[in-house]
Scaffold this active site. Sequence first.
Site, PDB file in Angstrom:
ATOM      1  N   GLN A 289      -4.254  -1.470   9.797  1.00 22.18           N
ATOM      2  CA  GLN A 289      -4.291  -2.793   9.164  1.00 22.18           C
ATOM      3  C   GLN A 289      -4.860  -3.831  10.125  1.00 22.18           C
ATOM      4  O   GLN A 289      -4.461  -3.906  11.292  1.00 22.18           O
ATOM      5  CB  GLN A 289      -2.871  -3.182   8.709  1.00 22.18           C
ATOM      6  CG  GLN A 289      -2.788  -4.488   7.947  1.00 22.18           C
ATOM      7  CD  GLN A 289      -3.428  -4.450   6.561  1.00 22.18           C
ATOM      8  OE1 GLN A 289      -3.626  -3.375   5.983  1.00 22.18           O
ATOM      9  NE2 GLN A 289      -3.762  -5.595   6.022  1.00 22.18           N
TER      10      GLN A 289
ATOM     11  N   ASP B 285     -11.024   3.264   4.836  1.00 19.97           N
ATOM     12  CA  ASP B 285     -11.371   1.845   4.843  1.00 19.97           C
ATOM     13  C   ASP B 285     -12.878   1.604   4.918  1.00 19.97           C
ATOM     14  O   ASP B 285     -13.337   0.487   4.772  1.00 19.97           O
ATOM     15  CB  ASP B 285     -10.770   1.224   6.119  1.00 19.97           C
ATOM     16  CG  ASP B 285      -9.719   0.175   5.838  1.00 19.97           C
ATOM     17  OD1 ASP B 285      -9.567  -0.220   4.680  1.00 19.97           O
ATOM     18  OD2 ASP B 285      -9.074  -0.247   6.816  1.00 19.97           O
TER      19      ASP B 285
ATOM     20  N   LYS C 246       0.839  -1.204   0.000  1.00 17.87           N
ATOM     21  CA  LYS C 246       0.000   0.000   0.000  1.00 17.87           C
ATOM     22  C   LYS C 246       0.870   1.248   0.000  1.00 17.87           C
ATOM     23  O   LYS C 246       0.611   2.207  -0.740  1.00 17.87           O
ATOM     24  CB  LYS C 246      -0.935  -0.025   1.229  1.00 17.87           C
ATOM     25  CG  LYS C 246      -2.009  -1.106   1.129  1.00 17.87           C
ATOM     26  CD  LYS C 246      -2.779  -1.325   2.433  1.00 17.87           C
ATOM     27  CE  LYS C 246      -3.755  -2.500   2.269  1.00 17.87           C
ATOM     28  NZ  LYS C 246      -4.521  -2.809   3.476  1.00 17.87           N
TER      29      LYS C 246
END
Length: 295
Positions: free
Chosen positions: A96, A119, A52
């Site tokens: 994450q 997200d 990412k």
Amino acid sequence: MGRILFGEEIAAEIRAELQARVAGLARRGVVPGLALVRVGDDPASASYVRQKEKAAHALGFLSEITVLPERTTEDELLALIASLNGDPRFHGILVQLPLPPGLSPERACGAVDSRKDVDCLHPANIGRFVRGDPYLLPCTPHAVQEILLRSGYPPAGKHVVIVGRSPLVGRPLSILLSQKGPRGDATVTLCHSATPDLGPFTRQADIVVVAVGRPGTLQTDMVREGAVVIDVGVNRVDDPAAPRGYRLVGDADFDALREKVAAITPVPGGVGPMTVMMLLSNTVAACEAQTRDAR
Ligand code: GUN
């Protein structure tokens, strides 16, 4: 022989679209910023977060990874998130998952400033998404939707069978593809670990999405000829012949299925690169929204 849907190729199209928006921001002196937070030592998570960051740098973003140790307390994690919320260089924050045992993903994701929640895991953003009035779309479900649309397999009017009800993939995907409008309008069946037998459901599907994290979950006798298969699974299997001692496989039995289906995504190189690109897309959108507010 079914067509292989390469995520890299579709991601390259979207990258070109994002480049134009990043250039527009640059003309106003704005650089999109993405903060990545990882807790603990999980090697797969470390690899995803690096991918990412690398993709963000390639598009000219500011991006930084903060790694906290496995034994981080909730207060320490929430303090880091609070400092990133207050840091105007970052327009997007991603924590994450999974987190080490003892840390609540709900509390961590709920602590991210909802405007920086690239997200779609903050409860306010989940609520807007479910209601059909999204701020940003969740990355992996959005990646699956874009793969279908841009490859010429729009879900509208089709029967989509999803295997896996996880909060990151299966459940939000079922909501996204069943939403009203030309990008949704699918009839969706959501199968999961308490579904006694998957075959009777998956055999009815025009499109099967498998997202459980178990190799061999989808076999050829479970799909009808001409179906489209999207494989979200990423599994490490031991392989002494591979340079690292393992290789990556999906949840679908790719080689056999390819003979029968109209199209299938590979692992690696299918959904994964598209998920990363949708994260970058959300970061650009969050940056545009926040810097518009500021003017
Ligand atoms: N772990 C696996 N997929 C994801 C994702 O989309 N977002 C976050 N935050 N963690 C993940």
